[in-house]
Scaffold this motif. Structure first.
Motif, PDB file in Angstrom:
ATOM      1  N   THR A   1       0.858  -1.182   0.000  1.00  0.00           N
ATOM      2  CA  THR A   1       0.000   0.000   0.000  1.00  0.00           C
ATOM      3  C   THR A   1       0.896   1.234   0.000  1.00  0.00           C
ATOM      4  OG1 THR A   1      -0.087   0.259   2.410  1.00  0.00           O
ATOM      5  CG2 THR A   1      -1.654  -1.288   1.392  1.00  0.00           C
ATOM      6  N   GLU A   2       0.291   2.405   0.067  1.00  0.00           N
ATOM      7  CA  GLU A   2       1.086   3.638   0.081  1.00  0.00           C
ATOM      8  C   GLU A   2       1.899   3.775   1.358  1.00  0.00           C
ATOM      9  OE1 GLU A   2      -2.509   6.545   1.708  1.00  0.00           O
ATOM     10  OE2 GLU A   2      -1.724   6.762  -0.323  1.00  0.00           O
ATOM     11  N   ASN A   3       1.579   2.987   2.391  1.00  0.00           N
ATOM     12  CA  ASN A   3       2.316   3.037   3.658  1.00  0.00           C
ATOM     13  C   ASN A   3       3.199   1.814   3.861  1.00  0.00           C
ATOM     14  OD1 ASN A   3       1.229   5.525   4.613  1.00  0.00           O
ATOM     15  ND2 ASN A   3      -0.685   4.461   5.102  1.00  0.00           N
ATOM     16  N   SER A   4       3.529   1.128   2.786  1.00  0.00           N
ATOM     17  CA  SER A   4       4.303  -0.107   2.901  1.00  0.00           C
ATOM     18  C   SER A   4       5.789   0.166   3.124  1.00  0.00           C
ATOM     19  CB  SER A   4       4.147  -0.966   1.645  1.00  0.00           C
ATOM     20  OG  SER A   4       2.857  -1.536   1.588  1.00  0.00           O
ATOM     21  N   VAL A   5       6.417  -0.757   3.825  1.00  0.00           N
ATOM     22  CA  VAL A   5       7.878  -0.798   3.969  1.00  0.00           C
ATOM     23  C   VAL A   5       8.336  -2.164   3.466  1.00  0.00           C
ATOM     24  CG1 VAL A   5       9.834  -0.730   5.551  1.00  0.00           C
ATOM     25  CG2 VAL A   5       7.840   0.720   5.983  1.00  0.00           C
ATOM     26  N   ILE A   6       9.158  -2.157   2.439  1.00  0.00           N
ATOM     27  CA  ILE A   6       9.703  -3.403   1.907  1.00  0.00           C
ATOM     28  C   ILE A   6      11.151  -3.506   2.386  1.00  0.00           C
ATOM     29  CG2 ILE A   6      10.147  -4.756  -0.181  1.00  0.00           C
ATOM     30  CD1 ILE A   6       8.111  -2.942  -1.605  1.00  0.00           C
ATOM     31  N   TYR A   7      11.492  -4.635   2.969  1.00  0.00           N
ATOM     32  CA  TYR A   7      12.817  -4.794   3.588  1.00  0.00           C
ATOM     33  C   TYR A   7      13.242  -6.258   3.517  1.00  0.00           C
ATOM     34  CZ  TYR A   7      10.149  -6.637   7.560  1.00  0.00           C
ATOM     35  OH  TYR A   7       9.314  -7.384   8.360  1.00  0.00           O
ATOM     36  N   VAL A   8      14.480  -6.534   3.881  1.00  0.00           N
ATOM     37  CA  VAL A   8      14.985  -7.905   3.944  1.00  0.00           C
ATOM     38  C   VAL A   8      14.987  -8.335   5.402  1.00  0.00           C
ATOM     39  CG1 VAL A   8      16.962  -9.415   3.506  1.00  0.00           C
ATOM     40  CG2 VAL A   8      16.395  -7.601   1.876  1.00  0.00           C
ATOM     41  N   ASN A   9      14.286  -9.431   5.696  1.00  0.00           N
ATOM     42  CA  ASN A   9      14.179  -9.874   7.083  1.00  0.00           C
ATOM     43  C   ASN A   9      15.391 -10.706   7.512  1.00  0.00           C
ATOM     44  OD1 ASN A   9      13.787 -12.516   6.110  1.00  0.00           O
ATOM     45  ND2 ASN A   9      11.555 -12.352   6.194  1.00  0.00           N
ATOM     46  N   ASP A  10      15.341 -11.235   8.730  1.00  0.00           N
ATOM     47  CA  ASP A  10      16.464 -11.985   9.288  1.00  0.00           C
ATOM     48  C   ASP A  10      16.753 -13.270   8.533  1.00  0.00           C
ATOM     49  OD1 ASP A  10      16.761 -10.034  11.197  1.00  0.00           O
ATOM     50  OD2 ASP A  10      15.575 -11.074  12.715  1.00  0.00           O
ATOM     51  N   LEU A  11      15.804 -13.732   7.742  1.00  0.00           N
ATOM     52  CA  LEU A  11      15.995 -14.943   6.946  1.00  0.00           C
ATOM     53  C   LEU A  11      16.524 -14.624   5.556  1.00  0.00           C
ATOM     54  CD1 LEU A  11      12.702 -16.841   7.903  1.00  0.00           C
ATOM     55  CD2 LEU A  11      14.982 -17.147   8.880  1.00  0.00           C
ATOM     56  N   HIS A  12      16.884 -13.343   5.345  1.00  0.00           N
ATOM     57  CA  HIS A  12      17.400 -12.861   4.055  1.00  0.00           C
ATOM     58  C   HIS A  12      16.378 -13.045   2.930  1.00  0.00           C
ATOM     59  CE1 HIS A  12      21.382 -12.210   5.750  1.00  0.00           C
ATOM     60  NE2 HIS A  12      21.263 -13.376   6.331  1.00  0.00           N
ATOM     61  N   VAL A  13      15.122 -12.753   3.278  1.00  0.00           N
ATOM     62  CA  VAL A  13      14.019 -12.836   2.324  1.00  0.00           C
ATOM     63  C   VAL A  13      13.291 -11.491   2.324  1.00  0.00           C
ATOM     64  CG1 VAL A  13      11.835 -13.971   1.782  1.00  0.00           C
ATOM     65  CG2 VAL A  13      13.748 -15.317   2.665  1.00  0.00           C
ATOM     66  N   LEU A  14      12.817 -11.055   1.149  1.00  0.00           N
ATOM     67  CA  LEU A  14      12.033  -9.822   1.105  1.00  0.00           C
ATOM     68  C   LEU A  14      10.778  -9.957   1.944  1.00  0.00           C
ATOM     69  CD1 LEU A  14      12.011  -8.358  -2.519  1.00  0.00           C
ATOM     70  CD2 LEU A  14      13.272  -7.574  -0.537  1.00  0.00           C
ATOM     71  N   ASP A  15      10.501  -8.913   2.732  1.00  0.00           N
ATOM     72  CA  ASP A  15       9.327  -8.942   3.597  1.00  0.00           C
ATOM     73  C   ASP A  15       8.616  -7.603   3.480  1.00  0.00           C
ATOM     74  OD1 ASP A  15       7.490  -9.890   5.401  1.00  0.00           O
ATOM     75  OD2 ASP A  15       8.976 -10.443   6.916  1.00  0.00           O
ATOM     76  N   TYR A  16       7.381  -7.569   3.994  1.00  0.00           N
ATOM     77  CA  TYR A  16       6.547  -6.373   3.843  1.00  0.00           C
ATOM     78  C   TYR A  16       5.972  -5.980   5.195  1.00  0.00           C
ATOM     79  CZ  TYR A  16       6.836  -7.822  -1.016  1.00  0.00           C
ATOM     80  OH  TYR A  16       7.311  -8.193  -2.248  1.00  0.00           O
ATOM     81  N   GLY A  17       6.060  -4.687   5.495  1.00  0.00           N
ATOM     82  CA  GLY A  17       5.488  -4.176   6.719  1.00  0.00           C
ATOM     83  C   GLY A  17       4.832  -2.839   6.466  1.00  0.00           C
TER      84      GLY A  17
END
Length: 227
Positions: free
Chosen positions: A189-205
């Motif tokens: 969404t317009e408020n999304s944060v895309i990052y790499v988590n501790d498992l080295h996988v793309l994640d969404y928050g």
């Protein structure tokens, strides 16, 4: 001039300190003599490969001068250069560092087949057409429209983030991690944060969870996104 090159032991191994005020010819001669003496000592006891850090102090060595050091070391089978360290940097390197620490505002169209590379963080206000690509060394804040490929942390930094609405993107990347998106993607969404988590996988928050996602970045911006 023996003092033009001095051997020093460190916790990580050995360091050779070159006198930054000495004549280059004296430095080369001193370095060669130092390595010859060291070779005689080590081969008489326990011959083993040794890699040295070379410290040049306040003198900035050119590629040719560095090549001359490598050439001297090539005559000593057991010795090699790990890295050459200077206390000063080139104008180009200082510019790169300043760019890396800056936030660049980009308001332009990136069309199919075009690639745009930027160091530092980017506030993106423009449009990326399908087939267009934006590669950013830092974080990306998206307020524009993305239909192509967008990457933060280029080429391999996984601690960077993409913040904003990129649900129309063909592909999102952070460092070497990527995901191909499609029309059914409901995670962004317009408020999304895309990052790499501790498992080295793309994640969404979400932006309101930024403190938990990346505390270091959250503290850097003073907690202004605290929801």
């Amino acid at each position: 001039m023996q003092d033009a090159a001095v051997l020093k032991g460190t916790n990580d191994g050995y360091e050779i300190i070159l006198d930054d005020e000495a004549d280059l010819g004296d430095i080369y001669a001193s370095l060669k003599e130092l390595l010859e003496n060291l070779r005689d000592q080590t081969t008489a006891t326990h011959p083993q490969p040794i890699s040295f850090d070379i410290q040049t102090g306040m003198r900035l060595w050119s590629a040719g001068n560095r090549s001359e050091i490598e050439k001297i070391f090539s005559n000593f089978q057991l010795f090699s250069v790990h890295k050459i360290i200077s206390d000063v940097i080139t104008k180009e390197e200082s510019t790169r560092i300043l760019e890396q620490e800056s936030v660049h505002i980009i308001d332009r169209i990136i069309r199919n087949g075009q690639e745009v590379h930027v160091q530092g963080d980017v506030l993106f206000l423009g449009n990326i057409h399908e087939g267009g690509k934006l590669f950013v060394g830092g974080n990306i804040y998206v307020l524009g429209n993305v239909h192509g490929v967008i990457q933060a942390g280029y080429p391999d930094l996984e601690d960077k983030m993409i913040i904003g609405d990129v649900h129309n993107a063909q592909q999102v990347r952070i460092g070497e991690q990527y995901e191909i998106l499609d029309d059914t993607n409901q995670k962004i969404t317009e408020n999304s944060v895309i990052y790499v988590n501790d498992l080295h996988v793309l994640d969404y928050g979400k932006v309101e969870d930024l403190k938990q996602i990346n505390p270091k970045f959250f503290n850097r911006i003073g907690g202004v996104m605290n929801g």
